[in-house]
Enzyme design. Structure first.
Site, PDB file in Angstrom:
ATOM      1  N   HIS A 118       0.806  -1.222   0.000  1.00  0.00           N
ATOM      2  CA  HIS A 118       0.000   0.000   0.000  1.00  0.00           C
ATOM      3  C   HIS A 118       0.841   1.274   0.000  1.00  0.00           C
ATOM      4  O   HIS A 118       0.331   2.359  -0.258  1.00  0.00           O
ATOM      5  CB  HIS A 118      -1.011  -0.009   1.163  1.00  0.00           C
ATOM      6  CG  HIS A 118      -0.429   0.260   2.515  1.00  0.00           C
ATOM      7  ND1 HIS A 118      -0.117  -0.722   3.414  1.00  0.00           N
ATOM      8  CD2 HIS A 118      -0.117   1.425   3.131  1.00  0.00           C
ATOM      9  CE1 HIS A 118       0.344  -0.198   4.526  1.00  0.00           C
ATOM     10  NE2 HIS A 118       0.365   1.114   4.383  1.00  0.00           N
ATOM     11  N   ASP A 148       0.326  -7.677   1.550  1.00  0.00           N
ATOM     12  CA  ASP A 148       0.730  -6.273   1.679  1.00  0.00           C
ATOM     13  C   ASP A 148       2.250  -6.131   1.669  1.00  0.00           C
ATOM     14  O   ASP A 148       2.804  -5.236   2.310  1.00  0.00           O
ATOM     15  CB  ASP A 148       0.141  -5.639   2.944  1.00  0.00           C
ATOM     16  CG  ASP A 148       0.184  -4.101   2.875  1.00  0.00           C
ATOM     17  OD1 ASP A 148       0.208  -3.562   1.757  1.00  0.00           O
ATOM     18  OD2 ASP A 148       0.226  -3.460   3.939  1.00  0.00           O
ATOM     19  N   GLY A 223       2.970   6.869   7.983  1.00  0.00           N
ATOM     20  CA  GLY A 223       4.356   7.067   7.546  1.00  0.00           C
ATOM     21  C   GLY A 223       5.274   5.955   8.018  1.00  0.00           C
ATOM     22  O   GLY A 223       6.340   5.723   7.441  1.00  0.00           O
ATOM     23  N   ASN A 224       4.864   5.249   9.093  1.00  0.00           N
ATOM     24  CA  ASN A 224       5.645   4.101   9.569  1.00  0.00           C
ATOM     25  C   ASN A 224       5.475   2.873   8.679  1.00  0.00           C
ATOM     26  O   ASN A 224       6.260   1.919   8.771  1.00  0.00           O
ATOM     27  CB  ASN A 224       5.238   3.713  10.985  1.00  0.00           C
ATOM     28  CG  ASN A 224       5.987   4.461  12.064  1.00  0.00           C
ATOM     29  OD1 ASN A 224       5.405   5.223  12.813  1.00  0.00           O
ATOM     30  ND2 ASN A 224       7.297   4.268  12.119  1.00  0.00           N
ATOM     31  N   SER A 225       4.439   2.859   7.846  1.00  0.00           N
ATOM     32  CA  SER A 225       4.166   1.685   7.009  1.00  0.00           C
ATOM     33  C   SER A 225       5.390   1.298   6.194  1.00  0.00           C
ATOM     34  O   SER A 225       5.986   2.127   5.514  1.00  0.00           O
ATOM     35  CB  SER A 225       2.995   1.977   6.068  1.00  0.00           C
ATOM     36  OG  SER A 225       1.795   2.072   6.769  1.00  0.00           O
ATOM     37  N   LEU A 280      -4.525 -26.604  -2.144  1.00  0.00           N
ATOM     38  CA  LEU A 280      -4.998 -27.917  -1.742  1.00  0.00           C
ATOM     39  C   LEU A 280      -6.283 -28.312  -2.462  1.00  0.00           C
ATOM     40  O   LEU A 280      -6.459 -29.462  -2.862  1.00  0.00           O
ATOM     41  CB  LEU A 280      -5.216 -27.937  -0.226  1.00  0.00           C
ATOM     42  CG  LEU A 280      -5.529 -29.264   0.443  1.00  0.00           C
ATOM     43  CD1 LEU A 280      -4.416 -30.279   0.183  1.00  0.00           C
ATOM     44  CD2 LEU A 280      -5.711 -29.061   1.952  1.00  0.00           C
ATOM     45  N   GLY A 281      -7.195 -27.353  -2.630  1.00  0.00           N
ATOM     46  CA  GLY A 281      -8.439 -27.630  -3.348  1.00  0.00           C
ATOM     47  C   GLY A 281      -9.554 -28.126  -2.461  1.00  0.00           C
ATOM     48  O   GLY A 281     -10.294 -29.046  -2.835  1.00  0.00           O
ATOM     49  N   VAL A 282      -9.688 -27.522  -1.257  1.00  0.00           N
ATOM     50  CA  VAL A 282     -10.763 -27.907  -0.351  1.00  0.00           C
ATOM     51  C   VAL A 282     -11.458 -26.668   0.191  1.00  0.00           C
ATOM     52  O   VAL A 282     -10.878 -25.583   0.255  1.00  0.00           O
ATOM     53  CB  VAL A 282     -10.238 -28.733   0.849  1.00  0.00           C
ATOM     54  CG1 VAL A 282      -9.675 -30.060   0.398  1.00  0.00           C
ATOM     55  CG2 VAL A 282      -9.217 -27.938   1.653  1.00  0.00           C
TER      56      VAL A 282
END
Length: 468
Positions: A118, A148, A223-225, A280-282
């Site tokens: 972001h 992210d 700003g810390n992101s 996995l498909g479940v």
């Protein structure tokens, strides 16, 4: 962004002297000023003797601060007025500039930087400012909105870097520091502890994301992101990402992406240009005491129950069935469906997941060779959705019977290939090889320039697309 008002506080003391106001007061002879001797210890707080209690983390943090950067983004926003566009079709939309601020962590001497998706998403330009005031233009290497995480790079050498820790070994109560540039006041270090682990707070729910946050009370603000979460030994344990707050300011509930997860995403983005996740498909649900009882297992059982299986998926091929209860993956206990989803997604396609499964009250181990997870099964290129050309589409679009391939059904507005491809076009060949299936076509594409043979509106032509 409205920055906080800076206020200087001072104490004012009013002095009153009745003698000074009386002209008849006789001045006393001047007396010698007293001398004052102060006890001073001019050693730095961190200069402790062996065995003495730790009084400062300055020596630990100083090298880290050199590897944390500020990231300034610029985005050009085009705003069109619908009424004016109708009256004046050739009128260009108005443009405005949006500026953004974030942080990042240098992880290699040649300029690879970890940050948040972001922070860089949609940016037309990125500037990176180092702790020594040098400034560089950065390019985006890759992004993963589902975690992210983003990787950017600057062209430089012999840069200071951070050392990565094993975030799986963090414990609640460990001392941590958040390093970044909050509100553009300059690089700032705040201190706290690990408040919790494995947090899933639905911040990435809109993109079907994977959350496994470290929670901390170290102050994190706008700003810390993308900045660093550091342990008491100066190692990177997380990438600061978000806060929960009713006021958009810090209230002591901050979240960081564990460095183990961030590093695996970074490695995949740098080495392959994409993020390949196991599948996995479940369909599953976190088991409840009532469901556990109905399935013949103890009411306090922690795990997930399979509610459905995707045909021809890895799960079906391995023999998993509806109502199977999965208790663990590769020796790690599974308590919720979010935990299992994250564990599987962090494994590479083609790798083997060993599942601990209960079926009809009996526990066993099953090996499953994972498939590749596709966020959009019909997406061939970023923002370009395709499907095999069928008889109905051929008739509707009046496409020549000699044309075969993949029909472009949608091109998103933000797709980088919007100028090259359009809905209704048929991709006949990729790199001089005929295509008919989506997965087959994906495997034909490679980073760099790709040659596509495209049929559109009665004519065939070549289109070159560049995959970065």
């Amino acid at each position: 962004m409205n920055l906080p008002t800076r206020i200087l506080l001072a104490t004012v003391v009013a002095w009153s002297s009745t003698g000074a106001a009386n002209p008849k007061t006789v001045a006393k002879p001047a007396q010698a000023r007293p001398t004052i001797n102060l006890r001073v210890d001019d050693s730095a707080l961190g200069e402790n003797k062996p065995g003495a209690p730790l009084l400062s983390y300055a020596d630990v943090l100083e090298p880290v601060q050199k590897a944390v950067v500020s990231i300034y983004s610029t985005k050009i926003v085009r705003n069109a007025n619908p009424l004016l566009q109708q009256l004046f079709p050739n009128l260009p939309p108005r443009e405005s500039k949006q500026d953004g601020l974030g942080s990042g962590v240098i992880v290699t001497p040649d300029g690879y930087i970890l940050t948040n998706n972001h922070v860089v998403e949609g940016a037309d330009e990125l500037k990176v400012s180092l702790a020594d005031d040098r400034e560089f233009t950065a390019k985006v290497i890759g992004t993963d909105p589902k975690t992210d995480v983003a990787v950017i790079k600057i062209e430089a050498e012999k840069l200071p870097v951070v050392t990565l820790a094993d975030s799986d070994k963090l414990r609640v109560g460990d001392v941590v520091f958040a390093v970044g540039n909050p509100l553009d006041v300059g690089q700032t270090v705040t201190m706290g502890i690990v408040s919790a682990k494995n947090r899933n707070v639905k911040i990435l729910e809109d993109v079907g994301g994977y959350e496994d946050f470290i929670q901390t009370d170290a102050a994190i603000n706008l700003g810390n992101s993308g900045g660093a979460l550091i342990d008491a030994r100066g190692r990177l344990v997380g990438v600061n990402s978000a806060i929960l707050s009713p006021s958009r300011g810090n209230i002591g509930i901050g979240f960081a992406i564990p460095v183990n997860l961030a590093a695996s995403i970074m490695k995949s983005l740098v080495e392959t240009g994409t993020v390949a996740r196991g599948y996995l498909g479940v369909s599953t649900e976190t088991i409840t005491p009532d469901v556990a009882e109905q399935l013949g297992v103890a009411r306090d059982t922690r795990g997930v129950v399979i509610t459905d299986i995707v045909p021809e998926s890895a799960a079906e091929k391995a023999g998993l069935k509806r109502n199977d209860v999965i208790l663990g993956v590769n020796g790690h206990a599974v308590g919720t469906l979010e935990e299992m989803r994250l564990m599987i997604a962090q494994m590479a396609p083609g790798s083997v997941a060993q599942l601990r499964v209960v079926r009809d009250g009996k526990e066993s181990k099953m090996d499953v060779t994972l498939d590749k997870f596709a966020d959009k099964p019909d997406e061939l290129l970023s923002g370009v959705t395709v499907q095999p050309l069928g008889a109905e589409e051929r008739r509707r679009l009046r496409i020549d019977v000699r044309v075969t391939g993949l029909l472009v059904t949608e091109v998103e507005e933000k797709s980088p290939f919007r100028e090259s491809l359009a809905p209704g076009a048929v991709i006949m060949e990729i790199n001089r090889t005929p295509v008919r299936e989506v997965e087959e076509a994906r495997n034909m594409l490679h980073p760099g320039r790709n040659l596509l043979a495209v049929y559109y509106r009665g004519a065939a032509r070549f289109v070159v697309v560049v995959i970065e």
